[in-house]
Design a protein around this motif. Structure first.
Motif, PDB file in Angstrom:
ATOM      1  N   SER A 216      38.777  39.758  35.661  1.00 25.42           N
ATOM      2  CA  SER A 216      39.526  40.566  36.608  1.00 25.42           C
ATOM      3  C   SER A 216      40.569  39.728  37.338  1.00 25.42           C
ATOM      4  O   SER A 216      41.703  40.164  37.548  1.00 25.42           O
ATOM      5  CB  SER A 216      38.571  41.213  37.617  1.00 25.42           C
ATOM      6  N   LEU A 217      40.211  38.489  37.703  1.00 28.87           N
ATOM      7  CA  LEU A 217      41.137  37.604  38.406  1.00 28.87           C
ATOM      8  C   LEU A 217      42.248  37.113  37.481  1.00 28.87           C
ATOM      9  O   LEU A 217      43.390  36.939  37.912  1.00 28.87           O
ATOM     10  CB  LEU A 217      40.379  36.411  38.984  1.00 28.87           C
ATOM     11  N   VAL A 218      41.919  36.908  36.216  1.00 29.41           N
ATOM     12  CA  VAL A 218      42.921  36.455  35.247  1.00 29.41           C
ATOM     13  C   VAL A 218      43.934  37.558  34.962  1.00 29.41           C
ATOM     14  O   VAL A 218      45.143  37.318  34.911  1.00 29.41           O
ATOM     15  CB  VAL A 218      42.246  36.007  33.935  1.00 29.41           C
ATOM     16  N   LEU A 219      43.437  38.776  34.782  1.00 28.92           N
ATOM     17  CA  LEU A 219      44.272  39.883  34.328  1.00 28.92           C
ATOM     18  C   LEU A 219      44.890  40.694  35.460  1.00 28.92           C
ATOM     19  O   LEU A 219      45.757  41.524  35.202  1.00 28.92           O
ATOM     20  CB  LEU A 219      43.450  40.816  33.439  1.00 28.92           C
ATOM     21  N   ASN A 220      44.391  40.478  36.692  1.00 31.29           N
ATOM     22  CA  ASN A 220      44.853  41.293  37.824  1.00 31.29           C
ATOM     23  C   ASN A 220      44.561  42.771  37.578  1.00 31.29           C
ATOM     24  O   ASN A 220      45.409  43.649  37.754  1.00 31.29           O
ATOM     25  CB  ASN A 220      46.355  41.081  38.062  1.00 31.29           C
ATOM     26  N   HIS A 221      43.325  43.023  37.158  1.00 29.67           N
ATOM     27  CA  HIS A 221      42.882  44.380  36.844  1.00 29.67           C
ATOM     28  C   HIS A 221      41.524  44.594  37.508  1.00 29.67           C
ATOM     29  O   HIS A 221      40.619  43.770  37.353  1.00 29.67           O
ATOM     30  CB  HIS A 221      42.753  44.549  35.326  1.00 29.67           C
ATOM     31  N   PRO A 222      41.340  45.675  38.268  1.00 29.13           N
ATOM     32  CA  PRO A 222      40.075  45.874  38.977  1.00 29.13           C
ATOM     33  C   PRO A 222      38.886  46.138  38.069  1.00 29.13           C
ATOM     34  O   PRO A 222      37.743  45.851  38.422  1.00 29.13           O
ATOM     35  CB  PRO A 222      40.359  47.094  39.868  1.00 29.13           C
ATOM     36  N   SER A 223      39.128  46.690  36.881  1.00 27.55           N
ATOM     37  CA  SER A 223      38.047  46.993  35.945  1.00 27.55           C
ATOM     38  C   SER A 223      38.536  46.740  34.517  1.00 27.55           C
ATOM     39  O   SER A 223      38.774  47.687  33.754  1.00 27.55           O
ATOM     40  CB  SER A 223      37.584  48.444  36.109  1.00 27.55           C
ATOM     41  N   PRO A 224      38.692  45.470  34.134  1.00 30.16           N
ATOM     42  CA  PRO A 224      39.325  45.156  32.844  1.00 30.16           C
ATOM     43  C   PRO A 224      38.548  45.608  31.623  1.00 30.16           C
ATOM     44  O   PRO A 224      39.105  45.650  30.526  1.00 30.16           O
ATOM     45  CB  PRO A 224      39.449  43.625  32.884  1.00 30.16           C
ATOM     46  N   VAL A 225      37.276  45.995  31.779  1.00 31.25           N
ATOM     47  CA  VAL A 225      36.534  46.486  30.626  1.00 31.25           C
ATOM     48  C   VAL A 225      37.194  47.743  30.059  1.00 31.25           C
ATOM     49  O   VAL A 225      37.037  48.058  28.870  1.00 31.25           O
ATOM     50  CB  VAL A 225      35.058  46.761  30.998  1.00 31.25           C
TER      51      VAL A 225
END
Length: 301
Positions: A216-225
């Motif tokens: 999540s921290l790498v992608l800046n996405h709250p729910s990368p799944v």
């Protein structure tokens, strides 16, 4: 000092694969995730790595060399090369039982050096060894600090002029480079090119096993799944595309990717990704890609 695990859960299990292949992959990834230091051949510590790390070093070296020569007179401001996970400057390649220069040593040794170099690492032992190897040269700065910390960011900004053509190379051990760090530098440097070791296949494997924290921290996405759900495409693709879209929000629209693979099994491990706001940077990286790493190895067979 051992780096934090690549993923959040110690019981992470890879998708089922042949035992020998899984063992080789696990060992290669372990060498990437951990800072295994061994006595070097010059009296200072070297980092133990797997063979694929030479591919990363090769392309980074040639990109630095091409930018140094190609932009020496074409760009009117200062040229700066920076590394956030610089290591010791010396590699011990386990597969070859041989020492090779690390990316920092390669970068300062190009034919037309950059005007400034800024190297940083969290491990004090790496910083000390790298300082012995490249420190003391004009324009070279070796810093100790967390790549994602405000303190290190501020120290780098104090050193690097705002009008610099700034190439920032980041080869983290695991999922240790936060998108917020890239945003910090991108918002401050108009001419910032990013050379990133982006673990798209590894993120895909982690998310498939339900581990989201660091991703999540790498992608800046709250729910990368959500990126690997139905219709997301082949493994790694949607993750990479989402990451590039995030960079696109920072005005990056030029991308080039070189897959880094586990040699023995031809298994993709990482993307060495160039992201820039200028077409010229992409052209230079594609030129570096043409200088493939074939012939740089002498296998002990």
């Amino acid at each position: 000092m051992q780096a934090e695990p690549l993923f959040d859960n110690a019981d992470y299990r890879e998708r089922k694969r042949p035992e020998s292949s899984a063992s080789e992959l696990a060992e290669a990834l372990a060498l990437d995730r951990e800072t295994r230091l061994v006595p070097g051949d010059d009296g200072f510590l070297a980092r133990e790595v797997a063979l694929h790390s030479l591919d990363k070093a090769h392309y980074a070296h040639y990109y630095a060399d091409i930018v140094g020569s190609g932009m020496k007179t074409a760009y009117k401001g200062p040229l700066v090369w920076g590394e956030l996970f610089s290591g010791t400057g010396r590699l011990f390649v386990k597969d070859l039982a041989a020492f090779r220069p690390g990316s920092a040593v390669d970068a300062v040794g190009i034919k037309y050096p950059f005007d400034m170099y800024v190297f940083a690492d969290l491990d004090e032992r790496c910083v000390e060894c790298l300082d012995h190897r490249v420190g003391g040269r004009p324009g070279v700065h070796v810093l100790q600090g967390d790549a994602n910390s405000a303190d290190l960011h501020d120290r780098i900004v104090q050193l690097v002029p705002r009008n610099a053509l700034f190439v920032l190379y980041a080869d983290p051990a695991g999922l240790d480079l936060h998108f917020s760090t890239l945003r910090f530098f991108a918002e401050r440097y108009e001419h910032l090119d990013l050379l990133l070791n982006f673990p798209a296949p590894g993120i895909d494997r982690a998310l498939s096993a339900g581990h989201e924290g660091k991703a999540s921290l790498v992608l800046n996405h709250p729910s990368p799944v959500e990126l690997i759900g139905p219709g997301s495409g082949r493994p790694g693709t949607s993750v990479r595309q989402y990451f590039q879209r995030q960079l696109g929000a920072l005005s990056y629209n030029q991308f080039a990717v070189q897959s880094i693979k586990l040699h023995s099994k031809n298994v993709p491990l990482y993307d060495l990704m160039l992201a820039s706001r200028k077409p010229r940077a992409k052209q230079l990286f594609e030129e570096a890609q043409k200088r493939g790493p074939g012939g740089q190895y002498t296998l002990p067979f």
